[in-house]
Design an enzyme around this catalytic site. Sequence first.
Site, short mmCIF file in Angstrom:
data_model
loop_
_atom_site.label_atom_id
_atom_site.label_comp_id
_atom_site.label_asym_id
_atom_site.label_seq_id
_atom_site.Cartn_x
_atom_site.Cartn_y
_atom_site.Cartn_z
N SER A 540 0.84 -1.19 0.00
CA SER A 540 0.00 0.00 0.00
C SER A 540 0.88 1.25 0.00
O SER A 540 1.68 1.43 -0.92
CB SER A 540 -0.96 -0.05 1.20
OG SER A 540 -1.95 0.92 1.10
N HIS A 656 -7.84 -5.23 -0.79
CA HIS A 656 -6.58 -4.54 -0.50
C HIS A 656 -5.66 -5.38 0.36
O HIS A 656 -4.46 -5.14 0.41
CB HIS A 656 -6.87 -3.20 0.18
CG HIS A 656 -5.68 -2.30 0.24
ND1 HIS A 656 -4.95 -1.95 -0.88
CD2 HIS A 656 -5.06 -1.69 1.29
CE1 HIS A 656 -3.95 -1.16 -0.53
NE2 HIS A 656 -3.99 -0.99 0.78
#
Length: 685
Positions: A540, A656
Amino acid sequence: MSAREIAPEPADPHLWLEEISSPAALDWAAQQTAATEEALAGPERTALEQRLKAILDDPDRLVVPSRHGDLLYDLWRDADHPRGLWRRTDRAAFAAGYPQWETLLDIDALGREEGVPWSFAGATHGPGGSARALVRLSPDGGDAAVVREFDLDAGRFIDDDAFTLAAHKHRVSWIDRDTLLVATALHGGGVTDSGYPISARVWRRGTDLGDTPPIAEGAASDVGVFVHVDRTGEATTALVVVAHDFFSSETWAWRDGESHLIAVPQDAVVDVHGELVAVRTTTPWEVAGILHPAGTLLVGPLKTLTAGDGSALRVAFSPTDTAILETWAWTRTRLVLTILDRVRSRLVSVDPATLERIDLPLDLGNDDLFTASVSTLDADEDDEVWIVARGFLTPPTLLVSDAEAPATRVVARSRVAFDTTGLAVQQHWAASADGTRVPYFEVGPRERSGPLPVLMSGYGGFEHALTPEYPAIVGPAWLEKGRVFVVANIRGGGEFGPEWHLAALREKRHRAYEDFVAVSRDLVTRGVTTPDRVACHGRSNGGLLVGNMLTTYPDDFGAIVCGVPLLDMRRYTRLSAGASWIAEYGDPDDPADWEFVKTFSPYHLIEPGRRYPASLIYAAASDDRVGPVQARKMAARMMAETDATVHYLEPVEGGHAGTIDAAATAALHATIHAFLDATVASRPA
């Protein structure tokens, strides 16, 4: 050109990969994934995958439940139930070590029955005494989830007159058994540029949500509108948060049909607990003539603060040069603080009425460096505190304490996942480019002879602190082989409070990257390793970090693992939830901001003909937060314009998180470590 006009961009030959679900883009991702899996296959990778899956599916692993009344709830995953069993048990039986689990919902069976590969995204329990819960289910592991009302006593979803919502990024909370506070884009609710709800509504059972007027609305440029209901004591307070950006918001408290703004700086963090409110400052705040520094926790009566008077606030915690407040949790009568002192956890219980403080001990019988997470389970029930303590060499341990008494007892421990014989943990400090001292944890053999392969981890964003964690994957895959693992506590994170974060915000972003490479170089200077034997792995925002190591400091690393990353900072605000992070990185559509944003946009820093270390880039097609497209484009451009070795992985499910169950997690990390074995670990000292 106005500040909001988009500057012309050179033609991007890889723009077609931004079509997340287009057949051509998915086919490209599938071909690259297959090529990567074939290139990194082998018996050692297969054996590691099997071992990691066994660790993740361990039937004796630690269970940390949530509590509602006298019952404890948990989602249990194992080899037979990879998506999980949502279950509950009696609190007393669990504490005694003999829980009798009752299965409420079999997620795998539900998926088979409905033809949707559901993953459990959580549950919101009804008010005290209610047997209802709002269950959230994601169809692909992404952030978007459906909401269904569940009868806990009957063990089934409710068919008639039930609260249900289709998949989206909702926020829902119970006001009472027949009323919800809802923030959703569906049924006319609207959505912000960041993809989150733009309004909040009170939804009563049996009514049409589309006919319900909003009680609060944001603007399209806001991050979103979020809701919560506090039911501590006899008070019920509906809270609506209008987030203007990732760090600035307004919180409104609703009682008896009236709303009041909680009068604090927009960058402060607000937490309501019955008649009390806690406020953590992000920047200095002057109250009643007293200037409170950033990172101070203030506590006082909610009613005076909603009236605009902060004079009754008192200091529950004030930061020092080394100690900051990481987080806090309420019990019925106390406030439990998790304090980081030189990035090491300690717990303090505070009486909010008298500010009397009690240290809660964390002695686990060894010299490991610990991280502690606190759960008060049901803050309106009692002062019991559940603590999960763990370290680099110590598996997670569940302890229970009373917030009024300085004693803890062990309830359960995780099984050891890897052999720690001969390993040691140290904390070192590196000097960054501007002279700032940056700490890092080093885990590796106590006795060494010559340079060793090193795997570095970092994040450096959003005030998120990296603290000692038990490496259940890195341990067996890396440390057992006599290698070194390093966690860098760089600026941009929260290791030293909000000022540590603000030091690497926007135009100061380069400080985080200078810190990380300073740690890498310090390891070389100390003789721990050599540049070609250093790998780094980030996800991320950490993917953006290692992407900058790849493009800006390629000579300092031998391999890069870049997961679910931001990489194209020219277009990130137009992709998935990217607009919500403008406060962290800057706005690339503002020419003044683009002047600094472009200096840390890895996609734009690739230089044809330059030497780059080998890289493994991975994402998930179902990631609806960052999305897979920046990873796709980065890999494609590196392959097209450089001679570097580039591998790409893109599973469909996982969101994610990148993976959706133990099997997928084991497979991903086995591939990552096969890549590391073939690069930095295979090079001679």
